[in-house]
Design a protein around this motif. Structure first.
Motif, PDB file in Angstrom:
ATOM      1  N   ARG A   1      12.819  -5.723   0.092  1.00 25.72           N
ATOM      2  CA  ARG A   1      14.121  -6.014   0.798  1.00 25.72           C
ATOM      3  C   ARG A   1      13.870  -6.050   2.361  1.00 25.72           C
ATOM      4  O   ARG A   1      13.235  -5.060   2.864  1.00 25.72           O
ATOM      5  N   VAL A   2      14.495  -6.945   3.135  1.00 22.05           N
ATOM      6  CA  VAL A   2      14.322  -6.779   4.579  1.00 22.05           C
ATOM      7  C   VAL A   2      15.530  -6.470   5.235  1.00 22.05           C
ATOM      8  O   VAL A   2      16.584  -7.487   4.903  1.00 22.05           O
ATOM      9  N   LEU A   3      15.771  -5.108   5.583  1.00 21.67           N
ATOM     10  CA  LEU A   3      17.173  -4.789   5.890  1.00 21.67           C
ATOM     11  C   LEU A   3      17.675  -5.324   7.245  1.00 21.67           C
ATOM     12  O   LEU A   3      18.877  -5.554   7.549  1.00 21.67           O
ATOM     13  N   ASP A   4      16.702  -5.601   8.091  1.00 18.40           N
ATOM     14  CA  ASP A   4      16.925  -5.697   9.631  1.00 18.40           C
ATOM     15  C   ASP A   4      16.022  -6.105  10.339  1.00 18.40           C
ATOM     16  O   ASP A   4      14.692  -5.868  10.034  1.00 18.40           O
TER      17      ASP A   4
ATOM     18  N   LEU B   1      10.052 -15.921  12.985  1.00 16.01           N
ATOM     19  CA  LEU B   1       9.072 -14.794  12.170  1.00 16.01           C
ATOM     20  C   LEU B   1      10.015 -14.130  11.170  1.00 16.01           C
ATOM     21  O   LEU B   1       9.403 -13.740  10.140  1.00 16.01           O
ATOM     22  N   THR B   2      10.990 -13.534  11.768  1.00 10.30           N
ATOM     23  CA  THR B   2      12.308 -13.039  10.720  1.00 10.30           C
ATOM     24  C   THR B   2      12.473 -13.918   9.363  1.00 10.30           C
ATOM     25  O   THR B   2      12.318 -13.514   8.384  1.00 10.30           O
ATOM     26  N   ASP B   3      12.598 -15.214   9.526  1.00  8.31           N
ATOM     27  CA  ASP B   3      12.922 -16.009   8.587  1.00  8.31           C
ATOM     28  C   ASP B   3      11.617 -16.245   7.661  1.00  8.31           C
ATOM     29  O   ASP B   3      11.818 -16.073   6.333  1.00  8.31           O
ATOM     30  N   LYS B   4      10.447 -16.120   8.339  1.00  2.60           N
ATOM     31  CA  LYS B   4       9.099 -16.366   7.487  1.00  2.60           C
ATOM     32  C   LYS B   4       8.979 -15.047   6.504  1.00  2.60           C
ATOM     33  O   LYS B   4       8.583 -15.121   5.408  1.00  2.60           O
ATOM     34  N   ILE B   5       9.144 -14.017   7.366  1.00  2.00           N
ATOM     35  CA  ILE B   5       9.091 -12.490   6.477  1.00  2.00           C
ATOM     36  C   ILE B   5       9.918 -12.268   5.542  1.00  2.00           C
ATOM     37  O   ILE B   5       9.559 -12.062   4.211  1.00  2.00           O
ATOM     38  N   VAL B   6      11.325 -12.768   5.769  1.00  2.00           N
ATOM     39  CA  VAL B   6      12.360 -12.509   4.715  1.00  2.00           C
ATOM     40  C   VAL B   6      12.066 -13.593   3.565  1.00  2.00           C
ATOM     41  O   VAL B   6      12.308 -12.978   2.229  1.00  2.00           O
TER      42      VAL B   6
ATOM     43  N   GLN C   1       0.897  -0.999   0.180  1.00  2.00           N
ATOM     44  CA  GLN C   1      -0.051   0.081  -0.042  1.00  2.00           C
ATOM     45  C   GLN C   1       0.709   1.245  -0.061  1.00  2.00           C
ATOM     46  O   GLN C   1       0.358   2.140  -0.522  1.00  2.00           O
ATOM     47  N   ALA C   2       2.061   1.328   0.746  1.00  2.00           N
ATOM     48  CA  ALA C   2       2.931   2.120   0.771  1.00  2.00           C
ATOM     49  C   ALA C   2       3.930   2.266  -0.372  1.00  2.00           C
ATOM     50  O   ALA C   2       4.524   3.565  -0.449  1.00  2.00           O
ATOM     51  N   LYS C   3       3.806   1.578  -1.354  1.00  4.20           N
ATOM     52  CA  LYS C   3       4.679   1.260  -2.370  1.00  4.20           C
ATOM     53  C   LYS C   3       6.136   1.403  -1.988  1.00  4.20           C
ATOM     54  O   LYS C   3       6.945   2.019  -2.662  1.00  4.20           O
ATOM     55  N   ALA C   4       6.482   0.900  -0.995  1.00  2.00           N
ATOM     56  CA  ALA C   4       7.758   0.685  -0.357  1.00  2.00           C
ATOM     57  C   ALA C   4       8.540  -0.291  -1.080  1.00  2.00           C
ATOM     58  O   ALA C   4       8.203  -1.310  -1.399  1.00  2.00           O
ATOM     59  N   THR C   5       9.894  -0.381  -0.999  1.00  2.00           N
ATOM     60  CA  THR C   5      10.658  -1.074  -1.549  1.00  2.00           C
ATOM     61  C   THR C   5      11.749  -2.041  -0.580  1.00  2.00           C
ATOM     62  O   THR C   5      12.244  -2.958  -0.871  1.00  2.00           O
ATOM     63  N   GLY C   6      11.267  -1.378   0.736  1.00  2.36           N
ATOM     64  CA  GLY C   6      12.174  -2.182   1.780  1.00  2.36           C
ATOM     65  C   GLY C   6      11.666  -2.029   3.100  1.00  2.36           C
ATOM     66  O   GLY C   6      10.823  -0.910   3.181  1.00  2.36           O
ATOM     67  N   ILE C   7      12.004  -2.777   4.109  1.00  6.61           N
ATOM     68  CA  ILE C   7      11.360  -2.869   5.343  1.00  6.61           C
ATOM     69  C   ILE C   7      12.239  -3.087   6.354  1.00  6.61           C
ATOM     70  O   ILE C   7      13.349  -3.827   6.143  1.00  6.61           O
ATOM     71  N   ILE C   8      12.171  -2.737   7.593  1.00  4.81           N
ATOM     72  CA  ILE C   8      12.939  -3.028   8.699  1.00  4.81           C
ATOM     73  C   ILE C   8      11.780  -3.419   9.662  1.00  4.81           C
ATOM     74  O   ILE C   8      10.650  -2.620  10.069  1.00  4.81           O
ATOM     75  N   LEU C   9      12.109  -4.531  10.171  1.00  2.00           N
ATOM     76  CA  LEU C   9      11.108  -5.216  11.270  1.00  2.00           C
ATOM     77  C   LEU C   9      11.727  -4.632  12.618  1.00  2.00           C
ATOM     78  O   LEU C   9      12.803  -4.465  12.994  1.00  2.00           O
TER      79      LEU C   9
END
Length: 233
Positions: free
Chosen positions: A211-214, A197-202, A171-179
């Protein structure tokens, strides 16, 4: 016939010629200044369409939006077809445009390290007695374009639906995220559930080219970064 056609109300125009429909079909950049202004005022008068009225007003200010913004409400209402409500709508839209210019891309914080993440989110998690899971939404330059609360939990656990994470990103048209989430207990060691959870989202993010940066865990004692500690999958 052409004269009669140009005086038809917007609702009577062919779909491809109506500003609202043109925006929907071709995007906002396809519209002229007059067409955008016509959407604001909605209708003209019995003598001219909203687009014609908008063109006339713009012509009187040399098609200069800066000069248009200097017109007072009384100046705008002097035009037949522009009442107080329409005049206020024009003034409000121009003011929003002016304020937008005050916010440059440089004002969006850029993530260059886990310390940047902690600085942005530590106030979000301050003094919480329950766990919350947030994401930072990033553009291609790793600038923060938003942050989103995904879920709240109890003292020691928070349930996170990966679909909700990806929905927010798209929705935000983001290309990367940080959890990020907090540990009210103060402990900074990630649990097995945190790692899972981190493994699942990545894994899901890779399918969507996100991209999941951290993943940063925050507590009153400081923070723990998955990437700093070699824990990112």
């Amino acid at each position: 016939m052409e004269n009669d056609f140009t005086r038809m109300k917007l609702k009577q125009w062919a779909e491809q010629d109506r500003p609202r429909e043109k925006l929907l079909l071709n995007g906002r950049r396809s519209l002229s200044d007059a067409e955008l202004m016509a959407i604001l005022i909605g209708s003209g008068s019995k003598d001219e369409t909203a687009v014609e009225l908008s063109k006339r007003i713009l012509r009187d200010v040399g098609n200069n939006l800066g000069d248009l913004a200097r017109l007072s409400l009384a100046d705008l209402c002097a035009y037949k077809g522009i009442g107080e409500a329409k005049g206020i709508a024009i003034i409000a839209a121009l003011e929003l445009g002016r304020r937008r210019k005050e916010y440059t891309a440089e004002e969006k914080p850029q993530i260059t390290s886990s310390e940047d993440v902690y600085r942005i989110l530590k106030s979000v998690f301050a003094d919480l007695s329950h766990e919350e899971f947030w994401i930072l939404l990033l553009n291609t330059r790793n600038r923060v374009i938003g942050k989103e609360l995904i879920s709240k939990g109890g003292m020691g656990v928070v349930a996170v639906d990966a679909k909700t994470v990806f929905q927010a990103v798209l929705q935000a048209k983001a290309t990367g995220i940080i959890l990020s989430h907090n540990h009210p207990s103060g402990a900074l060691t990630p649990s097995l559930a945190d790692k899972s959870l981190t493994d699942k989202i990545v894994s899901g993010a890779k399918c969507l080219d996100i991209r999941v940066l951290d993943h940063v865990i925050v507590s009153d004692e400081g923070y723990y970064s998955f990437i700093d500690n070699g824990q990112m999958p």
